[in-house]
Design an enzyme around this catalytic site. Structure first.
Site: not given
Ligand code: URA
Length: 230
Positions: A101-102
């Site tokens: 996930l960013d």
């Protein structure tokens, strides 16, 4: 980590005992017989003794509600990582996040010691669905929604048709089937709006539990573990 160290960390035996297993041609890594006790292995390798995966006895799966500002990595020179959120007593050799996930994305992140499971969940051919709640800067119009549902063409790939539900014109649930870099943000950008906040709420059969506070984690239940491995 060296193979002999890895196996002794997993409490398979002392260093000299696990070296004897390796010399005795009992140990394979990713299906290859290994004779070098110093071979570097990591979470993505499938290590077997007598054809049985060694992670079995030590496998842990954690479901983390990732906060913003933390990188999805096992180590980082300067930033806090998702592994830093796991209490020292709960850490295990080979624990790693499945997918990425960013830094500014929140929500469901699976961490496991089961390298084979991680591989399966990430393999493009399995198309594991991932659902996100996106907050948008511009309302999603019917034309934009139809474009996402048709599949968006980028330079290197075309996304599979996404499932899109408008909760409000700027709050949208979207399910995608790939895991390309910044994929959700790029898909919305491609149709003419931007993501200002992104939260993952589901991956395959795993749903982000409403009661799991941001920044905390728990072990998967037996039912969740079984559903994931089906
Ligand atoms: N898509 C994105 O753009 N960012 C994420 O963190 C996950 C999916």
């Amino acid at each position: 980590m060296r193979l002999d160290k890895y196996l002794s960390h997993l409490q398979i035996g002392t260093r000299s005992e696990v070296r004897a297993l390796i010399r005795g041609r009992k140990v394979t890594v990713d299906g290859q017989l290994v004779r070098d006790a110093g071979l570097a292995v990591g979470p993505s390798n499938l290590v077997c003794i007598d054809k049985k995966p060694v992670a079995g006895a030590m496998t842990v799966d954690y479901l983390l509600n990732k906060p913003a500002g933390v990188v999805t990595a096992t180590t980082d020179a300067s930033a806090k990582t998702v592994l830093d959120l796991i209490a020292p007593a709960d850490r295990r050799p080979g624990l790693f996040p499945v997918g990425r996930l960013d830094k500014d994305t929140t929500g469901l992140l699976l961490l496991t010691t089961d390298g084979a499971l991680g591989h399966r969940l990430l393999a493009p051919k399995h198309h594991v669905p991932k659902t996100y709640l996106a907050t948008l800067t511009q309302p999603l119009t019917p034309v934009m929604k139809a474009a996402l549902e048709a599949g968006v063409t980028f330079k290197t790939f075309t996304s599979a048709p996404a499932r899109v539900t408008l909760l409000t014109p700027t709050r949208v649930e979207i399910t995608i089937h790939e895991g390309k870099f910044h994929q959700v943000k790029r898909m919305f950008h491609a149709v003419g709006t931007e993501v200002s906040a992104l939260q993952r709420v589901q991956m395959g059969p795993l749903r982000l539990p409403a009661e799991l506070k941001v920044g905390t984690y728990r072990r998967l239940t037996a039912a969740e573990s079984a559903a994931l491995r089906k």
